[in-house]
Design a protein around this motif. Sequence first.
Motif, PDB file in Angstrom:
ATOM      1  N   UNK A  66       0.852  -1.180   0.000  1.00 52.12           N
ATOM      2  CA  UNK A  66       0.000   0.000   0.000  1.00 52.12           C
ATOM      3  C   UNK A  66       0.892   1.236   0.000  1.00 52.12           C
ATOM      4  N   UNK A  67       0.704   2.093  -1.022  1.00 59.46           N
ATOM      5  CA  UNK A  67       1.530   3.281  -1.133  1.00 59.46           C
ATOM      6  C   UNK A  67       1.171   4.342  -0.118  1.00 59.46           C
ATOM      7  N   UNK A  68       2.128   5.219   0.194  1.00 55.97           N
ATOM      8  CA  UNK A  68       3.477   5.272  -0.376  1.00 55.97           C
ATOM      9  C   UNK A  68       4.399   4.236   0.257  1.00 55.97           C
ATOM     10  N   UNK A  69       5.209   3.601  -0.585  1.00 54.20           N
ATOM     11  CA  UNK A  69       6.066   2.505  -0.136  1.00 54.20           C
ATOM     12  C   UNK A  69       7.282   2.414  -1.042  1.00 54.20           C
ATOM     13  N   UNK A  70       8.418   2.065  -0.431  1.00 51.74           N
ATOM     14  CA  UNK A  70       9.637   1.796  -1.180  1.00 51.74           C
ATOM     15  C   UNK A  70      10.093   0.386  -0.858  1.00 51.74           C
ATOM     16  N   UNK A  71      10.301  -0.427  -1.887  1.00 48.11           N
ATOM     17  CA  UNK A  71      10.752  -1.807  -1.695  1.00 48.11           C
ATOM     18  C   UNK A  71      12.080  -2.014  -2.408  1.00 48.11           C
ATOM     19  N   UNK A  72      12.941  -2.822  -1.783  1.00 52.45           N
ATOM     20  CA  UNK A  72      14.199  -3.232  -2.396  1.00 52.45           C
ATOM     21  C   UNK A  72      14.203  -4.747  -2.472  1.00 52.45           C
ATOM     22  N   UNK A  73      14.475  -5.293  -3.657  1.00 53.99           N
ATOM     23  CA  UNK A  73      14.402  -6.732  -3.882  1.00 53.99           C
ATOM     24  C   UNK A  73      15.687  -7.209  -4.546  1.00 53.99           C
ATOM     25  N   UNK A  74      16.553  -7.925  -3.797  1.00 55.86           N
ATOM     26  CA  UNK A  74      17.775  -8.470  -4.395  1.00 55.86           C
ATOM     27  C   UNK A  74      17.430  -9.631  -5.321  1.00 55.86           C
ATOM     28  N   UNK A  75      18.388 -10.107  -6.117  1.00 46.80           N
ATOM     29  CA  UNK A  75      18.086 -11.153  -7.096  1.00 46.80           C
ATOM     30  C   UNK A  75      17.477 -12.411  -6.490  1.00 46.80           C
ATOM     31  N   UNK A  76      17.889 -12.755  -5.258  1.00 48.39           N
ATOM     32  CA  UNK A  76      17.394 -13.992  -4.664  1.00 48.39           C
ATOM     33  C   UNK A  76      15.947 -13.887  -4.183  1.00 48.39           C
ATOM     34  N   UNK A  77      15.399 -12.675  -4.118  1.00 53.48           N
ATOM     35  CA  UNK A  77      13.989 -12.503  -3.719  1.00 53.48           C
ATOM     36  C   UNK A  77      13.119 -12.606  -4.968  1.00 53.48           C
ATOM     37  N   UNK A  78      13.039 -13.767  -5.530  1.00 55.33           N
ATOM     38  CA  UNK A  78      12.387 -13.958  -6.819  1.00 55.33           C
ATOM     39  C   UNK A  78      10.874 -13.839  -6.672  1.00 55.33           C
ATOM     40  N   UNK A  79      10.278 -12.935  -7.459  1.00 53.37           N
ATOM     41  CA  UNK A  79       8.860 -12.668  -7.285  1.00 53.37           C
ATOM     42  C   UNK A  79       8.259 -11.959  -8.491  1.00 53.37           C
ATOM     43  N   UNK A  80       6.930 -11.920  -8.509  1.00 53.79           N
ATOM     44  CA  UNK A  80       6.148 -11.121  -9.444  1.00 53.79           C
ATOM     45  C   UNK A  80       5.501  -9.983  -8.678  1.00 53.79           C
ATOM     46  N   UNK A  81       5.152  -8.938  -9.397  1.00 50.43           N
ATOM     47  CA  UNK A  81       4.439  -7.804  -8.818  1.00 50.43           C
ATOM     48  C   UNK A  81       3.098  -7.627  -9.525  1.00 50.43           C
ATOM     49  N   UNK A  82       2.032  -7.584  -8.746  1.00 49.12           N
ATOM     50  CA  UNK A  82       0.718  -7.224  -9.277  1.00 49.12           C
ATOM     51  C   UNK A  82       0.420  -5.790  -8.873  1.00 49.12           C
ATOM     52  N   UNK A  83       0.048  -4.960  -9.839  1.00 49.36           N
ATOM     53  CA  UNK A  83      -0.300  -3.567  -9.583  1.00 49.36           C
ATOM     54  C   UNK A  83      -1.791  -3.388  -9.829  1.00 49.36           C
ATOM     55  N   UNK A  84      -2.491  -2.868  -8.841  1.00 48.82           N
ATOM     56  CA  UNK A  84      -3.933  -2.679  -8.962  1.00 48.82           C
ATOM     57  C   UNK A  84      -4.255  -1.537  -9.915  1.00 48.82           C
ATOM     58  N   UNK A  85      -5.467  -1.545 -10.423  1.00 50.72           N
ATOM     59  CA  UNK A  85      -5.931  -0.454 -11.278  1.00 50.72           C
ATOM     60  C   UNK A  85      -5.836   0.865 -10.518  1.00 50.72           C
ATOM     61  N   UNK A  86      -5.404   1.909 -11.215  1.00 49.17           N
ATOM     62  CA  UNK A  86      -5.287   3.227 -10.600  1.00 49.17           C
ATOM     63  C   UNK A  86      -4.008   3.456  -9.834  1.00 49.17           C
ATOM     64  N   UNK A  87      -3.097   2.468  -9.816  1.00 51.49           N
ATOM     65  CA  UNK A  87      -1.857   2.563  -9.047  1.00 51.49           C
ATOM     66  C   UNK A  87      -0.720   3.110  -9.914  1.00 51.49           C
ATOM     67  N   UNK A  88       0.089   3.979  -9.313  1.00 53.12           N
ATOM     68  CA  UNK A  88       1.261   4.536  -9.989  1.00 53.12           C
ATOM     69  C   UNK A  88       2.526   3.991  -9.334  1.00 53.12           C
ATOM     70  N   UNK A  89       3.519   3.617 -10.153  1.00 54.99           N
ATOM     71  CA  UNK A  89       4.736   3.027  -9.592  1.00 54.99           C
ATOM     72  C   UNK A  89       5.930   3.271 -10.508  1.00 54.99           C
ATOM     73  N   UNK A  90       7.099   3.456  -9.877  1.00 54.00           N
ATOM     74  CA  UNK A  90       8.376   3.462 -10.582  1.00 54.00           C
ATOM     75  C   UNK A  90       9.082   2.146 -10.285  1.00 54.00           C
TER      76      UNK A  90
END
Length: 299
Positions: free
Chosen positions: A59-83
Amino acid sequence: MATDGGIHHYARGEWHGPSLSHRRIRFQKGLYADFHHFLLLSEGSGELHFDNGEHRPLHGPLLAFLPPQARCDLSISAGTAAHLVGASPQIMVDAIGDKVESYSLRIFTEQRKLVEALDPLAVAEITPLISGFVRELGDPTRSSWMVASAYIRLILMALWRGSDGERSEQRGQGETGSILQRYRQLVEAGFRQHRPISDYAAELGVTADRLHSICQRALGRSPIQLLHERVVQEAKLRLERSARNIQEISDSLGFRDPTYFSHFFKRKTGLSPAGYREIARASAGSENSMLSSGYADWP
Protein backbone atom coordinates in the motif's frame (compact mmCIF):
# COMPACT_ATOMS: atom_id res chain seq x y z
CA MET A 1 33.83 0.61 -17.92
CA ALA A 2 32.87 -1.34 -21.01
CA THR A 3 29.14 -1.75 -21.49
CA ASP A 4 28.77 -4.07 -24.48
CA GLY A 5 25.20 -3.91 -25.71
CA GLY A 6 24.54 -0.53 -24.10
CA ILE A 7 23.45 0.67 -20.68
CA HIS A 8 20.06 -1.05 -21.02
CA HIS A 9 21.78 -4.41 -20.61
CA TYR A 10 22.86 -3.25 -17.15
CA ALA A 11 20.06 -1.00 -15.91
CA ARG A 12 16.27 -0.88 -16.02
CA GLY A 13 14.00 2.10 -15.44
CA GLU A 14 10.22 2.08 -15.89
CA TRP A 15 7.30 4.33 -15.00
CA HIS A 16 3.93 2.63 -14.68
CA GLY A 17 1.21 5.27 -14.60
CA PRO A 18 -2.31 4.68 -13.31
CA SER A 19 -4.22 2.22 -15.50
CA LEU A 20 -7.82 1.06 -15.79
CA SER A 21 -6.81 -2.56 -15.23
CA HIS A 22 -4.34 -4.43 -13.04
CA ARG A 23 -0.88 -5.37 -14.36
CA ARG A 24 1.64 -8.08 -13.48
CA ILE A 25 5.41 -7.66 -13.75
CA ARG A 26 8.10 -10.32 -13.37
CA PHE A 27 11.21 -8.83 -11.80
CA GLN A 28 13.88 -11.48 -12.51
CA LYS A 29 13.03 -12.31 -16.12
CA GLY A 30 15.45 -12.85 -19.00
CA LEU A 31 17.98 -10.02 -19.07
CA TYR A 32 16.98 -8.99 -15.52
CA ALA A 33 17.56 -12.39 -13.86
CA ASP A 34 20.42 -11.13 -11.65
CA PHE A 35 19.23 -7.56 -11.15
CA HIS A 36 18.58 -5.77 -7.87
CA HIS A 37 15.25 -3.93 -8.05
CA PHE A 38 13.76 -0.88 -6.35
CA LEU A 39 10.01 -0.28 -6.40
CA LEU A 40 8.49 3.07 -5.48
CA LEU A 41 4.73 2.80 -5.05
CA SER A 42 3.64 6.42 -4.97
CA GLU A 43 -0.04 5.69 -4.50
CA GLY A 44 -2.49 2.84 -4.76
CA SER A 45 -1.84 -0.81 -3.95
CA GLY A 46 -0.33 -4.02 -5.23
CA GLU A 47 1.02 -7.37 -4.13
CA LEU A 48 4.32 -9.23 -4.31
CA HIS A 49 4.04 -12.94 -5.20
CA PHE A 50 7.21 -14.81 -4.20
CA ASP A 51 8.26 -18.09 -5.78
CA ASN A 52 8.14 -19.79 -2.36
CA GLY A 53 4.38 -19.14 -2.14
CA GLU A 54 4.56 -16.08 0.09
CA HIS A 55 2.33 -13.10 -0.75
CA ARG A 56 2.94 -9.57 0.52
CA PRO A 57 0.28 -6.87 0.06
CA LEU A 58 1.58 -3.37 -0.71
CA HIS A 59 0.00 0.00 0.00
CA GLY A 60 1.53 3.28 -1.13
CA PRO A 61 3.48 5.27 -0.38
CA LEU A 62 6.07 2.51 -0.14
CA LEU A 63 9.64 1.80 -1.18
CA ALA A 64 10.75 -1.81 -1.70
CA PHE A 65 14.20 -3.23 -2.40
CA LEU A 66 14.40 -6.73 -3.88
CA PRO A 67 17.78 -8.47 -4.40
CA PRO A 68 18.09 -11.15 -7.10
CA GLN A 69 17.39 -13.99 -4.66
CA ALA A 70 13.99 -12.50 -3.72
CA ARG A 71 12.39 -13.96 -6.82
CA CYS A 72 8.86 -12.67 -7.28
CA ASP A 73 6.15 -11.12 -9.44
CA LEU A 74 4.44 -7.80 -8.82
CA SER A 75 0.72 -7.22 -9.28
CA ILE A 76 -0.30 -3.57 -9.58
CA SER A 77 -3.93 -2.68 -8.96
CA ALA A 78 -5.93 -0.45 -11.28
CA GLY A 79 -5.29 3.23 -10.60
CA THR A 80 -1.86 2.56 -9.05
CA ALA A 81 1.26 4.54 -9.99
CA ALA A 82 4.74 3.03 -9.59
CA HIS A 83 8.38 3.46 -10.58
CA LEU A 84 10.50 0.36 -11.13
CA VAL A 85 14.30 0.60 -11.18
CA GLY A 86 16.70 -2.28 -11.74
CA ALA A 87 20.50 -2.51 -11.55
CA SER A 88 22.83 -5.28 -12.68
CA PRO A 89 25.54 -6.69 -10.37
CA GLN A 90 28.08 -4.59 -12.28
CA ILE A 91 26.19 -1.36 -11.59
CA MET A 92 25.75 -2.36 -7.94
CA VAL A 93 29.50 -2.91 -7.51
CA ASP A 94 30.18 0.58 -8.85
CA ALA A 95 27.38 2.16 -6.81
CA ILE A 96 28.40 0.59 -3.49
CA GLY A 97 32.05 1.44 -4.05
CA ASP A 98 34.66 1.16 -1.31
CA LYS A 99 34.00 4.05 1.05
CA VAL A 100 33.34 3.98 4.79
CA GLU A 101 29.64 3.19 4.35
CA SER A 102 30.25 0.52 1.71
CA TYR A 103 30.61 -2.34 4.19
CA SER A 104 27.18 -1.57 5.64
CA LEU A 105 25.62 -1.21 2.19
CA ARG A 106 27.04 -4.54 1.05
CA ILE A 107 25.41 -6.33 3.97
CA PHE A 108 22.22 -4.29 3.57
CA THR A 109 21.75 -5.31 -0.07
CA GLU A 110 21.69 -9.04 0.74
CA GLN A 111 18.13 -8.93 2.08
CA ARG A 112 14.84 -7.57 0.76
CA LYS A 113 13.55 -4.41 2.40
CA LEU A 114 10.10 -2.81 2.57
CA VAL A 115 9.79 0.71 3.91
CA GLU A 116 6.08 1.39 4.28
CA ALA A 117 4.20 4.55 5.15
CA LEU A 118 7.00 6.77 3.90
CA ASP A 119 6.94 10.16 5.56
CA PRO A 120 6.69 13.24 3.30
CA LEU A 121 10.37 14.10 3.74
CA ALA A 122 11.45 10.61 2.65
CA VAL A 123 9.13 10.74 -0.36
CA ALA A 124 10.52 14.18 -1.27
CA GLU A 125 14.09 12.81 -1.09
CA ILE A 126 13.63 9.50 -2.89
CA THR A 127 11.11 10.31 -5.62
CA PRO A 128 13.37 12.66 -7.65
CA LEU A 129 16.23 10.16 -7.45
CA ILE A 130 14.18 7.28 -8.81
CA SER A 131 12.36 9.37 -11.41
CA GLY A 132 15.72 10.88 -12.44
CA PHE A 133 17.13 7.40 -12.99
CA VAL A 134 14.12 6.49 -15.15
CA ARG A 135 14.51 9.69 -17.19
CA GLU A 136 18.22 9.04 -17.67
CA LEU A 137 17.53 5.62 -19.19
CA GLY A 138 14.64 6.99 -21.23
CA ASP A 139 16.91 9.28 -23.27
CA PRO A 140 19.20 7.10 -25.45
CA THR A 141 21.20 10.14 -26.54
CA ARG A 142 22.63 10.70 -23.06
CA SER A 143 22.12 7.50 -21.01
CA SER A 144 25.30 7.21 -18.94
CA TRP A 145 26.75 4.37 -16.86
CA MET A 146 28.30 6.88 -14.47
CA VAL A 147 25.03 8.74 -13.93
CA ALA A 148 23.05 5.49 -13.47
CA SER A 149 25.59 4.27 -10.90
CA ALA A 150 25.43 7.62 -9.05
CA TYR A 151 21.64 7.49 -8.87
CA ILE A 152 21.73 3.92 -7.51
CA ARG A 153 24.22 4.95 -4.82
CA LEU A 154 21.99 7.83 -3.69
CA ILE A 155 18.87 5.64 -3.74
CA LEU A 156 20.65 2.97 -1.68
CA MET A 157 21.83 5.49 0.90
CA ALA A 158 18.34 6.96 1.22
CA LEU A 159 16.82 3.49 1.65
CA TRP A 160 19.48 2.43 4.17
CA ARG A 161 18.91 5.53 6.26
CA GLY A 162 15.13 5.39 5.86
CA SER A 163 15.01 1.81 7.13
CA ASP A 164 17.01 2.82 10.24
CA GLY A 165 20.08 0.89 9.10
CA GLU A 166 22.49 3.63 10.08
CA ARG A 167 21.19 4.02 13.64
CA SER A 168 20.61 0.31 14.28
CA GLU A 169 24.30 -0.40 13.64
CA GLN A 170 25.25 2.05 16.37
CA ARG A 171 22.96 0.53 19.00
CA GLY A 172 23.80 -2.40 21.24
CA GLN A 173 27.55 -2.33 20.68
CA GLY A 174 29.96 -2.59 23.57
CA GLU A 175 33.52 -1.35 23.36
CA THR A 176 34.75 -4.51 21.63
CA GLY A 177 31.93 -4.50 19.09
CA SER A 178 32.48 -0.82 18.41
CA ILE A 179 36.20 -1.31 17.75
CA LEU A 180 35.51 -4.24 15.43
CA GLN A 181 32.87 -2.31 13.52
CA ARG A 182 35.17 0.70 13.18
CA TYR A 183 37.99 -1.58 11.98
CA ARG A 184 35.68 -2.97 9.30
CA GLN A 185 34.81 0.55 8.20
CA LEU A 186 38.47 1.61 8.08
CA VAL A 187 39.33 -1.48 6.04
CA GLU A 188 36.45 -0.73 3.68
CA ALA A 189 37.74 2.77 3.12
CA GLY A 190 41.43 1.87 2.85
CA PHE A 191 41.99 -1.74 1.84
CA ARG A 192 43.41 -0.66 -1.53
CA GLN A 193 46.20 1.28 0.21
CA HIS A 194 47.75 -1.86 1.76
CA ARG A 195 48.46 -0.10 5.04
CA PRO A 196 50.08 -2.03 7.92
CA ILE A 197 47.81 -3.22 10.72
CA SER A 198 49.66 -0.94 13.14
CA ASP A 199 48.23 2.06 11.23
CA TYR A 200 44.68 0.79 11.69
CA ALA A 201 45.29 0.11 15.37
CA ALA A 202 46.70 3.61 15.91
CA GLU A 203 43.68 5.17 14.19
CA LEU A 204 41.39 3.12 16.45
CA GLY A 205 43.31 4.18 19.55
CA VAL A 206 44.32 0.63 20.54
CA THR A 207 47.49 -1.42 20.31
CA ALA A 208 48.00 -3.89 17.47
CA ASP A 209 47.90 -6.72 20.04
CA ARG A 210 44.54 -5.47 21.34
CA LEU A 211 43.09 -5.34 17.82
CA HIS A 212 44.44 -8.82 17.12
CA SER A 213 42.79 -10.15 20.30
CA ILE A 214 39.42 -8.58 19.43
CA CYS A 215 39.38 -9.99 15.89
CA GLN A 216 40.50 -13.45 16.99
CA ARG A 217 37.96 -13.64 19.79
CA ALA A 218 35.02 -12.35 17.73
CA LEU A 219 35.73 -13.87 14.31
CA GLY A 220 38.52 -16.40 14.72
CA ARG A 221 40.80 -14.52 12.33
CA SER A 222 43.61 -12.03 12.72
CA PRO A 223 43.27 -8.44 11.48
CA ILE A 224 45.59 -9.15 8.55
CA GLN A 225 43.54 -12.20 7.57
CA LEU A 226 40.39 -10.08 7.55
CA LEU A 227 42.13 -7.40 5.51
CA HIS A 228 43.36 -9.93 2.96
CA GLU A 229 39.93 -11.57 2.78
CA ARG A 230 38.42 -8.19 1.94
CA VAL A 231 40.94 -7.63 -0.86
CA VAL A 232 40.28 -11.11 -2.26
CA GLN A 233 36.52 -10.63 -2.07
CA GLU A 234 36.74 -7.37 -4.00
CA ALA A 235 39.03 -8.98 -6.57
CA LYS A 236 36.53 -11.81 -7.03
CA LEU A 237 33.65 -9.39 -7.49
CA ARG A 238 35.55 -7.38 -10.09
CA LEU A 239 36.72 -10.48 -11.95
CA GLU A 240 33.16 -11.80 -12.02
CA ARG A 241 31.19 -8.65 -12.60
CA SER A 242 33.34 -6.12 -14.43
CA ALA A 243 34.81 -5.97 -17.92
CA ARG A 244 38.19 -4.65 -16.72
CA ASN A 245 41.33 -6.58 -17.64
CA ILE A 246 43.65 -8.11 -15.02
CA GLN A 247 46.06 -5.16 -15.00
CA GLU A 248 43.23 -2.66 -14.52
CA ILE A 249 41.83 -4.71 -11.63
CA SER A 250 45.30 -5.00 -10.11
CA ASP A 251 45.80 -1.23 -10.36
CA SER A 252 42.34 -0.51 -8.92
CA LEU A 253 43.15 -2.67 -5.89
CA GLY A 254 46.42 -0.88 -5.19
CA PHE A 255 48.91 -3.58 -6.19
CA ARG A 256 52.27 -2.39 -7.48
CA ASP A 257 52.13 -4.70 -10.50
CA PRO A 258 49.77 -7.35 -11.93
CA THR A 259 52.28 -10.16 -11.36
CA TYR A 260 52.29 -9.50 -7.62
CA PHE A 261 48.47 -9.34 -7.66
CA SER A 262 48.29 -12.68 -9.50
CA HIS A 263 50.63 -14.34 -6.98
CA PHE A 264 48.62 -12.92 -4.06
CA PHE A 265 45.28 -14.02 -5.54
CA LYS A 266 46.50 -17.53 -6.36
CA ARG A 267 48.01 -17.93 -2.90
CA LYS A 268 44.66 -17.06 -1.33
CA THR A 269 42.30 -18.89 -3.70
CA GLY A 270 44.34 -21.57 -5.47
CA LEU A 271 43.50 -20.01 -8.85
CA SER A 272 45.06 -17.33 -11.01
CA PRO A 273 42.86 -14.28 -11.66
CA ALA A 274 42.44 -15.36 -15.30
CA GLY A 275 41.56 -18.89 -14.23
CA TYR A 276 39.03 -17.63 -11.72
CA ARG A 277 37.40 -15.37 -14.33
CA GLU A 278 37.19 -18.28 -16.78
CA ILE A 279 35.37 -20.42 -14.20
CA ALA A 280 33.08 -17.51 -13.30
CA ARG A 281 32.05 -17.00 -16.91
CA ALA A 282 31.52 -20.72 -17.46
CA SER A 283 29.40 -20.89 -14.29
CA ALA A 284 27.22 -17.85 -15.07
CA GLY A 285 23.67 -18.46 -13.87
CA SER A 286 24.61 -21.47 -11.71
CA GLU A 287 25.73 -21.91 -8.12
CA ASN A 288 29.42 -22.59 -7.65
CA SER A 289 30.98 -22.63 -4.18
CA MET A 290 34.29 -21.43 -5.64
CA LEU A 291 32.74 -18.12 -6.66
CA SER A 292 31.97 -15.15 -4.45
CA SER A 293 28.44 -15.69 -3.13
CA GLY A 294 27.62 -12.11 -2.29
CA TYR A 295 28.62 -8.91 -0.59
CA ALA A 296 28.29 -10.41 2.89
CA ASP A 297 31.11 -12.94 2.47
CA TRP A 298 33.56 -10.68 4.25
CA PRO A 299 32.54 -10.91 7.92
